[in-house]
Design an enzyme around this catalytic site. Structure first.
Site, PDB file in Angstrom:
ATOM      1  N   SER A 139      21.403  27.037  -7.935  1.00 49.18           N
ATOM      2  CA  SER A 139      20.150  27.027  -8.652  1.00 49.18           C
ATOM      3  C   SER A 139      19.896  28.508  -9.004  1.00 49.18           C
ATOM      4  O   SER A 139      20.067  29.432  -8.181  1.00 49.18           O
ATOM      5  CB  SER A 139      19.290  26.218  -7.947  1.00 49.18           C
ATOM      6  OG  SER A 139      17.747  26.416  -8.381  1.00 49.18           O
ATOM      7  N   TYR A 152      14.915  23.446  -0.050  1.00 50.76           N
ATOM      8  CA  TYR A 152      15.775  23.631  -1.194  1.00 50.76           C
ATOM      9  C   TYR A 152      16.176  25.026  -1.504  1.00 50.76           C
ATOM     10  O   TYR A 152      17.405  25.301  -1.580  1.00 50.76           O
ATOM     11  CB  TYR A 152      14.990  23.205  -2.507  1.00 50.76           C
ATOM     12  CG  TYR A 152      15.918  22.901  -3.772  1.00 50.76           C
ATOM     13  CD1 TYR A 152      16.972  21.893  -3.952  1.00 50.76           C
ATOM     14  CD2 TYR A 152      15.809  24.159  -4.480  1.00 50.76           C
ATOM     15  CE1 TYR A 152      17.501  22.097  -5.113  1.00 50.76           C
ATOM     16  CE2 TYR A 152      16.638  24.142  -5.925  1.00 50.76           C
ATOM     17  CZ  TYR A 152      17.452  23.170  -5.952  1.00 50.76           C
ATOM     18  OH  TYR A 152      18.123  23.176  -7.195  1.00 50.76           O
TER      19      TYR A 152
END
Length: 261
Positions: A139, A152
């Site tokens: 990401s 995350y």
């Protein structure tokens, strides 16, 4: 490269990647956790591209046993040349409020799972003796933080460095390892699947829109193919220029809304 396994291929980036790899000539193993019907739709698209598809459930909260699904798919398809670690999860909870169970789940799915899946895949690739490709979907938050996404970001940052270590250690076996770091992509995770991204305005992104899952799949397919034979240990950011906006965006904020997830 003839056989690929794509985790979390029941929708979004995973589905787009499975189909793109099939179109490039690979048979594809597809994993799912909660959406078996979605995985079977992906398998239908792989078969429509003229390739073989196999489907298996992979619940990365049930480590380490769950990873046996990768071996089962490889056995059924006759080998394993490419692994795409795409399955992931996240939260939108302030750091002070998040509980340990949620942290553990995110770390297992986003970091522990790819670690173990890659071990199983790499051992098989080494035994086959023809090299291989591993692509970890991270990401932009591999590189930059996000409020409300502490576990995350920790997991994706860890997966980015894990990618580099794997690249160093597996190079002698002809296995390349890279990360692909998407920005905002129109997928179920962002509540935007099947939208026309050209009609979505994102003034804070230089290209002015979110990305399409197929745009990420194209980069993954490149890294999984023969043209990327000398590329390893890198993080390939595909974000419409989002990461370049840090200081620029910060200087233009007009409220403190960014402090809330």
């Amino acid at each position: 490269m003839t056989v690929a396994v794509v985790t979390g291929a029941d929708s979004g980036i995973g589905r787009a990647t499975a189909v793109r790899l099939a179109e490039s000539g690979m048979d594809v193993g597809i994993t799912w956790n909660t959406d078996e019907e979605g995985a079977r739709r992906t398998a239908d698209e792989v078969r429509a591209a003229g390739r073989t598809a196999a489907v298996a459930r992979l619940d990365l909260t049930a480590l380490p046993d769950a990873v046996q699904a990768v071996d089962a798919l490889a056995d059924g398809l006759g080998g394993l040349d490419v692994l795409v670690n795409n399955a992931g999860t996240g939260t939108s909870t302030p750091f002070l409020d998040i509980d340990h169970a949620t942290v553990r789940t995110v770390l297992d799915v986003d970091l522990g799972g790819p670690f173990l899946c890659s071990q199983h895949a790499a051992r098989r690739m080494i035994a086959q003796g023809r090299g291989g490709r591993i692509v970890n979907v991270t990401s932009v938050h591999e590189h930059q933080p996000k409020v409300g996404a502490a576990p995350y970001c920790a997991a994706k940052g860890g997966l980015g460095l894990l990618t580099q270590v794997m690249a160093l250690e597996l190079a002698e076996h002809g296995i390349t390892v890279n990360a692909v770091a998407p920005g905002e992509i129109a997928t179920p995770m962002t509540g935007q699947e099947d939208r026309d991204v050209r009609r979505e305005e994102r003034p804070g992104i230089p290209l002015g829109r979110p990305g399409d899952a197929r745009e990420i799949a194209a980069v993954i397919a490149f890294l999984a193919g023969p043209d990327a034979s000398y590329a390893t240990g890198a993080s390939w950011v595909v974000d419409g220029g989002m990461l370049r906006m840090g200081p620029q965006a910060g200087s233009r904020l007009t409220s403190g809304d960014w402090r809330r997830p």
